[in-house]
Scaffold this motif. Structure first.
Motif, short mmCIF file in Angstrom:
data_model
loop_
_atom_site.label_atom_id
_atom_site.label_comp_id
_atom_site.label_asym_id
_atom_site.label_seq_id
_atom_site.Cartn_x
_atom_site.Cartn_y
_atom_site.Cartn_z
N LEU A 274 87.38 70.76 49.87
CA LEU A 274 87.23 70.57 51.59
C LEU A 274 88.35 69.43 52.11
O LEU A 274 89.22 69.60 53.65
N LEU A 275 88.85 68.26 51.22
CA LEU A 275 90.32 67.86 51.47
C LEU A 275 91.04 69.01 51.97
O LEU A 275 91.98 68.91 52.53
N LEU A 276 91.75 69.25 50.73
CA LEU A 276 93.14 70.46 50.52
C LEU A 276 92.76 71.01 51.40
O LEU A 276 94.05 70.96 52.10
N THR A 277 91.75 71.49 52.15
CA THR A 277 91.99 72.79 52.42
C THR A 277 91.76 72.22 54.34
O THR A 277 91.43 73.16 55.41
N GLY A 278 91.57 71.07 54.25
CA GLY A 278 91.08 70.35 55.58
C GLY A 278 90.45 70.42 56.22
O GLY A 278 90.01 70.23 57.90
N LYS A 279 89.39 70.18 55.72
CA LYS A 279 88.09 69.52 56.75
C LYS A 279 87.55 68.38 56.65
O LYS A 279 88.00 67.16 56.13
N LYS A 280 87.02 68.14 58.45
CA LYS A 280 87.59 66.63 58.39
C LYS A 280 86.10 65.96 58.87
O LYS A 280 86.21 65.62 59.68
N THR A 281 84.67 66.10 58.14
CA THR A 281 84.33 66.04 58.14
C THR A 281 83.57 64.62 57.36
O THR A 281 84.49 64.21 56.81
N LEU A 282 82.84 63.29 58.31
CA LEU A 282 82.88 61.75 57.39
C LEU A 282 82.84 62.12 56.21
O LEU A 282 83.11 61.34 55.58
N SER A 283 81.61 63.03 55.38
CA SER A 283 81.23 62.70 53.83
C SER A 283 82.25 63.39 53.50
O SER A 283 83.81 62.83 52.85
N VAL A 284 83.14 63.83 53.10
CA VAL A 284 84.81 64.78 52.88
C VAL A 284 85.85 62.72 53.14
O VAL A 284 86.76 63.04 52.34
N LEU A 285 85.77 62.75 54.66
CA LEU A 285 86.92 61.81 55.04
C LEU A 285 86.81 60.08 54.10
O LEU A 285 87.59 59.67 53.48
N PHE A 286 85.48 60.03 53.57
CA PHE A 286 85.31 58.51 52.60
C PHE A 286 84.87 59.02 51.91
O PHE A 286 85.31 57.70 50.91
N ALA A 287 84.88 60.14 51.38
CA ALA A 287 84.99 60.24 49.44
C ALA A 287 86.74 60.20 49.63
O ALA A 287 86.88 59.24 48.22
#
Length: 316
Positions: free
Chosen positions: A22-35
């Motif tokens: 999800l990070l590499l494909t651009g998802k900007k949820t809090l859990s993805v960004l914090f990880a």
């Protein structure tokens, strides 16, 4: 190779594969960004927007089968030595908008090239109508020879190796390159060029790029501005007619992206003292238990700022 590319994002700290995808494909949820912040990988947000989930999952499965990755309860870890970097595009930053600039850049180059040969009949490198409209407007406000001269300067500044890589992607009169950036070296080259635009070089191409891209939404910035102006989280929730949990996520996301929040109004003085004595490396649940009356927002913000080196230790 995709396997080698993905392997370098793992080490001995458990990493959830889905979160990486999800990070590499651009998802900007809090859990993805914090990880991503925990793993020092926030820079790679939206690096590979075209990566398909089946291809990603197949690569992870191959790495597991080869014992390069091992599955734990908390995520994947390396099954062997740390992978050597596969030439990640170090010039890349999420705010550059590399993948949205690429089709505009390549169409602009094509237009300038064909115009130099007085050719008005050619197939545009992109069929996206919105991008074509943007380029028509850009075309009306530039001096063509200046734009060509600026492009030559940009290619000289980024160096021969990167210029050669970028030239291989261009389409022009009697010259057909890839027409897009889709590998690491090409992303690196275009990111280097955008860095020069960000530094103030080549006004024609700056106008086409449009400046740094906002990483947050308008609602996130509105919530942040209200907090910075003295509103409480409850007041922001009421004014924006959003759930308190949504406001919390907006503010924490803003903090991950570097925004300053008024800590003295978000934490009682006694809680600041307790957090100064707490271990920021603990999971949030033990921290919640260690700091009475705290909530998830306060604990997660503490962890974010500690990871960034911005928590004011010793101050209460």
């Amino acid at each position: 190779m995709l396997d080698d590319f993905l392997l370098q994002f793992f080490d001995d700290q458990p990493r959830r594969a889905t979160s990486l995808y999800l990070l590499l494909t651009g998802k900007k949820t809090l859990s993805v960004l914090f990880a991503a912040l925990e793993h020092q990988q926030l820079q790679w947000l939206h690096l590979y927007p075209t990566l398909s989930r089946p291809d990603f999952q197949a690569a992870i499965a191959r790495l597991q089968a080869a014992h390069h990755l091992e599955k734990t309860d908390l995520g994947m870890i390396l099954g062997g030595p740390k992978a050597q970097p596969a030439n990640l595009p170090t010039a890349y930053q999420p705010w550059m908008g590399v993948h949205t600039f690429s089709p505009k850049f390549h169409l602009a180059v094509q237009m300038l090239s064909e115009a130099s040969f007085h050719n008005a009949r050619y197939r545009p490198v992109t069929q996206d109508w919105a991008i074509q409209q943007q380029l028509r407007q850009w075309w009306q406000h530039i001096d063509r020879q200046t734009a060509i001269s600026e492009l030559k300067t940009l290619l000289e500044v980024i160096g021969d190796e990167s210029a050669t890589v970028l030239l291989s992607t261009m389409i022009g009169h009697d010259f057909v390159g890839a027409g897009q950036v889709d590998d690491i070296s090409q992303i690196q080259a275009l990111a280097q060029l955008i860095a020069q635009l960000d530094a103030g070089l080549a006004s024609s191409w700056q106008a086409l790029w449009g400046g740094r891209k906002a990483l947050g939404t308008k609602t996130q910035y509105a919530a942040l501005q209200m907090i910075q102006q003295g509103a409480t989280r409850e007041q922001v929730s009421q004014r924006l007619r959003l759930k308190p949990s949504t406001i919390n996520e907006h503010l924490l996301t803003a903090a991950i992206f570097g925004a300053d929040l008024p800590l003295a109004r978000l934490y009682p003085a006694t809680m600041l003292t307790q957090l100064n004595q707490a271990d920021a490396h603990l999971n949030y649940q033990p921290l919640l238990e260690q700091v009475p009356d705290s909530d998830f927002f306060q604990i997660r913000l503490f962890q974010i700022l500690c990871l960034q080196g911005r928590w004011p230790h010793g101050q209460a």
